[in-house]
Every structure is written in C-alpha cells, then in structure tokens.
Enzyme design. Structure first.
Site, short mmCIF file in Angstrom:
data_model
loop_
_atom_site.label_atom_id
_atom_site.label_comp_id
_atom_site.label_asym_id
_atom_site.label_seq_id
_atom_site.Cartn_x
_atom_site.Cartn_y
_atom_site.Cartn_z
N HIS A 146 0.87 -1.17 0.00
CA HIS A 146 0.00 0.00 0.00
C HIS A 146 0.91 1.23 0.00
O HIS A 146 1.70 1.42 0.93
CB HIS A 146 -0.92 -0.01 1.23
N GLU A 149 1.56 3.28 3.07
CA GLU A 149 2.09 2.65 4.27
C GLU A 149 3.60 2.53 4.10
O GLU A 149 4.11 1.58 3.53
CB GLU A 149 1.43 1.29 4.48
N HIS A 276 2.96 -4.06 6.36
CA HIS A 276 1.91 -3.07 6.16
C HIS A 276 1.91 -2.09 7.32
O HIS A 276 2.65 -2.24 8.28
CB HIS A 276 0.54 -3.74 6.10
N GLU A 326 0.62 -5.89 10.35
CA GLU A 326 -0.11 -4.64 10.23
C GLU A 326 -0.57 -4.23 11.62
O GLU A 326 -1.43 -4.86 12.20
CB GLU A 326 -1.31 -4.82 9.31
ZN ZN Z 1 -1.68 -2.26 4.07
#
Ligand code: ZN
Length: 466
Positions: A146, A149, A276, A326
């Site tokens: 992402h 991130e 993440h 994450e």
């Molecule tokens: Zn992510």
C-alpha cells in the site's frame, strides 16, 4: 492471530542505549556522502542489541536518562537525522549504495515495472548472490504494497544497510544468517502509490491517498483468489498446495501484482513477510525460545499451518508461508519517528528471517543418488504439502515435535519416515525413492498429476476483491 507488541522493557532499554550511542556518533561529522558516509550512517543502525550481546552494554538507569536527555536536546538542536523518507530516486540510490558497499554478498534485480514505469527492485543477500544453493532456504520481505504505508519501505532500506554493514563488521549472527539464507528484499511493491502519498506528506496523509497503484487498484486485493478452489479440493481430496491459477490471469492483474506472482513462481520462497501499516514490532508465528531475550514473553504459538495462512496467496499457490504485519494506524510517520521505529523493529526483522531455519529440510534422491525434482513432502495430520525444488531439496517449517513425513514423486514409490524436530536448527531428513514397479498406480494425491479424477472438474477461480 494475535500480534503482541513487545514489552516496554525491550523497547525502552536497548533502544535508548542505542539512541545514545547513535546521538554520540551523529554529533561527529553528519550528512557525509559517498561510501564512507554510508558506512558511518549504517553503523549507526547497528547498535545496542548487538553490542548488548557482545557484553558491552552500559548499565545503570542514570545513563539511560542522560541518554534520553541528550537525545531530546540533540533533536531540538538539529531537528533532523539520517533517518529520512526515501522517495523513489533516493531509495534506488540507497539500494545501489548497499550493493556497491557489499558487492560479494548482494545482487540487485528488478522483478518488473510499475504502471508508471518505476522498477520494482529487489536487493538480494546471499553468500552466492544469484544462485539457489541446495538446502539453503529462500526468504523474502515485501514492503510498501500500500503506497501510503511507508514504514515498511524505510525499515527494509535500513535493514539492507544494516545487514551489509554488520556483515562487514564481522557480526557473527548476521554473517551466519547471510551464509545460510538467501534473503530477498523488495522495499516497495507500489512505488507509484508511494509518490502520491509522499506528495501529501506525513501530516495530511489521508487513509486512501496513495494506497492503490497508479490506477488506484488495491494491490492487496489484486491476487487471484484461490480460496474457493482450495475448499473444493478439500472436499474432493484434491491437491492441497500449489493450486493452479485461472487461465489468462496475467491479463487480469496489475503489473505490480504480475511481477510479484512471477517472482514467487521463479523462487522457492519458504518464508516471507509483507510489511503493512505503520509498525511491525511483532512476535513470530513459530514460537521458540532460542533467544534468551525473548524467553518468557507472552508469545502466541501458531503452527505454520494455522488458519492465519489460509487466505494467503503465497500459501495456496507456492510453498511460502507469509505473514502480514499490520499494527499501527500511523501509516506515514514523520521522519523524526523513523530512528526509534527502526530500533524497535530491528530485532524482530532479524529474528523473523532466522525462523526460516526451523523444521525439516533435506534432499529427495532416486536410488542412484540423483536428485528428484519437485517431489511432494507430506506431513501426517497437516493438510498442506510442500513441493521440493528443482535441485531436489525441500524445506518444511514445523514446530518442535515428532512427525510422520512422506516423500512422493511421480514414478516412484512413496517413502515414509518419522522425525523429531527440536527447537533449534532444521533437522535434515533425506529420502531415497525406489522406482515404481510398472503397472502400479502411484498413491499421490491430486498433485502434481493433473490428470487425476480429483482435478477433472474445478470451479472457476475469481480475481478481484476478497
Ligand atoms: Zn496495508
């Protein structure tokens, strides 16, 4: 799955000491450039945890407080450190700087390009870069899937610098890791999204800005969904790993996803993490206590085949166990937070790589000691097989315990062994398979014989959100 943040004791003790030694060094000649500069900067990323191991840890809480004060003072006076965010150009420069600093143990390769044409560079660490050595497991880290991130991306750049510098400094633990493991680091899977997020900067970063790629596709939702197929096979006793991809899948995924899938097909990754969110301090899926520092912590003990892996594309399509880390909401932390994030996560990043050396590994040979490619390794009671590599080697992550393990390959008689796995290094277990007598049927499950009845009718595989 519970990821437990590590204790305050660990975050504050070593970190402050490390910051203290870091700030001392920082006050001498900052912002140097070139090779010497890299060396100095990287050196700073080494630090207390490793100094602690070699017995040079400072003692006394007063020192820690002085360290904290000095650090705060220094931060006030200078406002900046060498821990900066790396845009695409800076990231590429940093990776190539590590490569030129450690040319004999590193290699840089690109697995493809993003929508906007940025390279997806991987930095590899190995005692024989570019070569798979039999019985040496492959590991990968992926960051910044992402685009917004960003911490994983920075941590992986620091990790690369750290590995290089510690290797040069003769750190035994790191040297051993690099000699015994082939490590692949992809700091950014989504360089286009990063640039979008970075344009906004840390303070204004909205949740979705730069999350997707240049076409605003969420890459984490862009892998073929193999779960329906998995459930079907479970019911019909079909293959339980290395599930096939749908036809024309290449046309249905983004270039970044395509690159990563091809990458996973070309390397027999055994263990992986996808970083993440904003922080990755975490415990590991394989509870073990090799490090006295970790012993006694509340660790969640998952088997490698715990449900956490169920939905993972790596797990269903390849041999690789991947965890997704994450934790934090702070996807784009300010540069001033990067040094402490690195120190808080460094040990976890190194330890997690070491986990690839657990369980069993070995060779599968025929009766003439020729390696058999792509043999299937099954563990009784675990409905997830592993496929050996083309060199005849296989790796099977397992918790300590006693297991019944079967090796099978088309045209050979399966062979079963008992093995006891301890908490330390992987146990070596080799197989020697006899040729299957003519006219008999192999007992192998659906894989890899795709002609078997269990794979005759397969449900359509979906792409897209899951
Ligand atoms: Zn992510």
């Amino acid at each position: 799955m519970v990821w437990v943040r590590e204790s305050r004791e660990r975050e504050e003790g070593p970190s402050l000491l490390a910051l203290l030694s870091g700030s001392e060094r920082r006050s001498r000649g900052r912002r140097q450039t070139g090779r010497a500069g890299l060396r100095k900067r990287v050196r700073k990323r080494s630090g207390a945890l490793f100094a602690e191991q070699s017995g040079t840890m400072l003692s006394g809480s007063s020192l820690i407080w002085i360290g904290a004060l000095l650090l705060g003072l220094e931060a006030l006076l200078t406002g900046a450190s060498d821990f900066q965010h790396h845009g695409y150009e800076e990231m590429v420069r940093a990776l190539f700087a590590v490569q030129s600093e450690c040319p004999y143990i590193t290699r840089i390769y690109s697995i493809g390009r993003s929508v906007e044409g940025r390279h997806l560079y991987v930095l590899e660490f190995s005692d024989n870069p570019g070569i798979h050595e039999a019985l040496e497991p492959e590991f990968k880290y992926v960051g910044n899937m992402h685009g917004n991130e960003v911490l994983g991306r920075e941590l992986l750049i620091y990790l690369a610098q750290f590995l290089c510098e510690e290797y040069r400094a003769g750190n035994e633990r790191i040297t051993r890791l690099i000699h015994d493991t082939r490590i692949h680091i992809l700091p950014s899977m989504n360089p286009d999204g990063y640039e979008v997020a970075a344009r906004q900067g840390p303070e204004f970063n909205g949740y979705l800005v730069g999350r997707g790629n240049a076409k605003e596709v969420d890459l984490n939702r862009n892998f073929p969904d193999l779960n329906a197929l998995m459930y079907y096979y479970e019911k019909h006793n079909g293959q339980n790993h290395h599930l096939p991809l749908p036809d024309n899948w290449e046309l249905q995924v983004e270039p970044e996803t395509l690159a990563v899938i091809k990458w996973m097909q070309n390397y027999n990754f055994i263990l992986s993490a996808n970083l993440h969110g904003g922080a990755v301090v975490a415990n590991y899926p394989f509870d073990k206590s090799r490090e006295p520092r970790i012993r006694g912590k509340t660790t969640y003990s998952a088997t490698p085949d715990d449900k956490m892996f169920r939905k993972d594309f790596n797990y269903l399509h390849t041999n690789c166990f991947e965890i997704t880390l994450e934790l934090s909401c702070d996807k784009f932390p300010p540069a001033t937070a990067l040094a402490s994030e690195w120190l808080a996560n460094r040990e976890a990043l190194v330890s997690y790589m070491e986990q690839v050396h657990h369980g069993i590994k070995g060779m599968v040979y025929d009766e003439n000691n020729n390696p058999i490619s792509n043999a299937v390794i099954s563990v009784a009671g675990v409905n997830h097989d592993i496929t050996g590599g083309t060199d005849g080697d296989y790796f099977r992550l397992l918790l300590p315990g006693t297991y019944t393990v079967t090796a099978s390959a088309l045209g050979y008689q399966p062979f079963t062994s008992m093995v006891t796995v301890g908490p330390a290094e992987a146990v070596q277990l080799h197989f020697y398979l006899k040729v299957q007598p003519k006219g008999t049927n192999s007992n192998m499950k659906g894989y890899p014989n795709k002609k078997g009845p269990s794979t005759a009718k397969i449900p359509p595989t979906n792409l897209g959100p899951r």
